[in-house]
Every structure is written in structure tokens, then in C-alpha cells.
Design a protein around this motif. Sequence first.
Motif, short mmCIF file in Angstrom:
data_model
loop_
_atom_site.label_atom_id
_atom_site.label_comp_id
_atom_site.label_asym_id
_atom_site.label_seq_id
_atom_site.Cartn_x
_atom_site.Cartn_y
_atom_site.Cartn_z
N PRO A 30 33.67 35.90 33.46
CA PRO A 30 34.18 36.98 34.32
C PRO A 30 35.68 36.90 34.56
O PRO A 30 36.34 37.93 34.69
CB PRO A 30 33.39 36.77 35.61
N VAL A 31 36.25 35.68 34.59
CA VAL A 31 37.68 35.56 34.85
C VAL A 31 38.51 36.23 33.76
O VAL A 31 39.65 36.64 34.00
CB VAL A 31 38.07 34.07 35.00
N ALA A 32 37.95 36.37 32.56
CA ALA A 32 38.69 37.00 31.46
C ALA A 32 38.98 38.47 31.75
O ALA A 32 39.92 39.03 31.20
CB ALA A 32 37.90 36.88 30.15
N LEU A 33 38.19 39.09 32.62
CA LEU A 33 38.40 40.50 32.93
C LEU A 33 39.66 40.71 33.77
O LEU A 33 40.13 41.84 33.90
CB LEU A 33 37.18 41.05 33.67
N ALA A 34 40.20 39.63 34.33
CA ALA A 34 41.44 39.77 35.11
C ALA A 34 42.59 40.19 34.22
O ALA A 34 43.50 40.90 34.68
CB ALA A 34 41.77 38.45 35.79
N TRP A 35 42.56 39.82 32.96
CA TRP A 35 43.70 40.11 32.08
C TRP A 35 43.75 41.58 31.68
O TRP A 35 44.82 42.20 31.74
CB TRP A 35 43.67 39.16 30.88
N PRO A 36 42.63 42.21 31.29
CA PRO A 36 42.68 43.67 31.11
C PRO A 36 43.06 44.40 32.39
O PRO A 36 43.75 45.43 32.34
CB PRO A 36 41.25 44.02 30.66
N ALA A 37 42.62 43.86 33.54
CA ALA A 37 42.97 44.51 34.81
C ALA A 37 44.48 44.47 35.03
O ALA A 37 45.08 45.45 35.50
CB ALA A 37 42.24 43.82 35.96
N LEU A 38 45.12 43.35 34.71
CA LEU A 38 46.57 43.26 34.84
C LEU A 38 47.27 44.23 33.89
O LEU A 38 48.31 44.81 34.23
CB LEU A 38 47.04 41.83 34.58
N LEU A 39 46.70 44.41 32.70
CA LEU A 39 47.29 45.35 31.76
C LEU A 39 47.15 46.79 32.25
O LEU A 39 48.05 47.61 32.05
CB LEU A 39 46.64 45.20 30.38
N VAL A 40 46.04 47.10 32.91
CA VAL A 40 45.88 48.44 33.50
C VAL A 40 46.93 48.65 34.58
O VAL A 40 47.54 49.73 34.68
CB VAL A 40 44.45 48.60 34.07
N LEU A 41 47.17 47.63 35.40
CA LEU A 41 48.21 47.73 36.43
C LEU A 41 49.58 47.94 35.79
O LEU A 41 50.37 48.79 36.24
CB LEU A 41 48.22 46.45 37.28
N ALA A 42 49.88 47.20 34.71
CA ALA A 42 51.16 47.36 34.03
C ALA A 42 51.30 48.77 33.47
O ALA A 42 52.38 49.37 33.53
CB ALA A 42 51.29 46.33 32.91
N ALA A 43 50.21 49.33 32.93
CA ALA A 43 50.25 50.69 32.39
C ALA A 43 50.55 51.70 33.48
O ALA A 43 51.30 52.66 33.27
CB ALA A 43 48.93 51.01 31.70
N ALA A 44 49.97 51.49 34.67
CA ALA A 44 50.23 52.40 35.77
C ALA A 44 51.69 52.33 36.22
O ALA A 44 52.29 53.34 36.58
CB ALA A 44 49.31 52.06 36.95
#
Length: 267
Positions: A30-44
Amino acid sequence: MLWPPAARRWAPVPLTAAYGWAWADGAIDPVALAWPALLVLAAALVRPASAPIPRALGHALFLGVAILLFLHLPPGFHNLLAIAPAPLSPGAAPFGMYLNLDKPLVAFWVVLALAPPMAGADARTTMASALLCCAAAIAACLGSALVLGVVGWAPKWPDAGWIWLANNALLVTLAEEALFRGYLQQQLSLRWRDRPWGAWAALAVAALLFGLAHYAGGWQWMLLAGLAGAAYGAAYRHGGLAAAVLAHLGLNAAHFGLFTYPMRAAF
């Protein structure tokens, strides 16, 4: 689905399904999902409507996450070993290969968040750029590698060659070209677009950084990667990301199939 503009908005759907499958199969925690989440934040943060400071923070966040993903440092990923380490030809250093779930996230972010040029003016321009730059890269890089003694003539196609080719085409070259050409070269070109030397300087800086990224192989490998990066940059400038990926794949395939791969053991 990243390539056609009409299908691009749906590309996160199979990506999400793949990560769900990987989670169920134990390939990610589950911790691996933090990295796509950070990329979504960067995209925003990097949206054109954002203010300069949030946009700069978004780019900084993306670069930090991208470097970590390229180095396979973020926790939570258990990438599948597809080729066990072993020499592919006599005198070669052992080669092993993983099917990485972390590094390709960079390609998704660059294409979906920034939409760099994916191809040239037409299919003929894209293919011509890819073929000419691939030929130049093969002559310059593999010729120099022979002179330096990094590789030798070693024609082969092992049983694992097809999984190597698929991985290189779909994951490795796309991720690397998206970062170094679709992001770095493109962003520098935009920043220096009013300068007569801007496009060439952007190409040179991206090629230099691509070479430095291969520091683990020593100065010879950094030199060869820098030469290759210049060829890929020229392909990108005239034929978009597709041409850069095809040129990169062509050089890698020639190296893999015809020469010592990845390098001589005694080097």
C-alpha cells in the motif's frame, strides 16, 4: 493509450487496474500508492492556471519523485525478476532484468500532465527522424564502444530476447525519453524559445544529463550515453517523442543483439 490524444484521458484506467492487480498479487505494498499520489499532486500544481510559485513547486516535486523512481528507491515496490543475472555471451558481464512498476510512472506523468509533442508533422517525418538518428547513434555510440573496448562483436538472440525487447519498448525507452526529452529538453526549449540558440542548448543540456545519469558505468559509459542522448534529442526535435523512443529502442536492440551486452566483464 498514451499516444492518441483522444484515448489519453482514459489511460489512467488500465494503469489503475494494473496497480490494483499488482497490489492483489503482492507486487506492491500500500505504501507504493503514495508515489502516484504525489505525482497527481505535482500535476495539479503545474497546471497553466497555477501561480508561478505553486507551478515551480509542482515541477520540483515531480523531479524529486522522478529521480527516486528511476533509482528504484521508493519503498513498496517488488518488481518482478524477468531475467536472472547471467552472462549473455562469452566474456560479458552478467545481465539481469526486472519488469519495473515504479519507473514507468514518470512517462505517464509527463505525457498526461504536460502533453509534449508525441510525433512530427506527419508519419514520414517521424519515421525519417527516428531512422536517421538511430543510424547516427549506432555508428557513433557502438563504434566508439568498440574503439574503447567496452563491447565486442557478439551476435546473439537468447531465449529471453523477446521479453527484453518488449520491456525495452514499452517501459524502459518510453520512461527515459519522456523524462529527458519530453520533460527536460521540452521545458528548456520553452524557457529559451526566444533565444536563437535555445533549441540546441536544450538538446545539449538534456543529452549531458542523460550521460551523467549513466555514471555507474564509468566515464566511458557516460560519454557513450551522452552521444546517444544527442541523437535522441535530435530525433525528438524533429519527430517528437515517438521518434526519440524508436531511435533509442533501435540502438538498444542493435547493442543487445549484435554486441557484448551490457559490456565486457573485464572492462
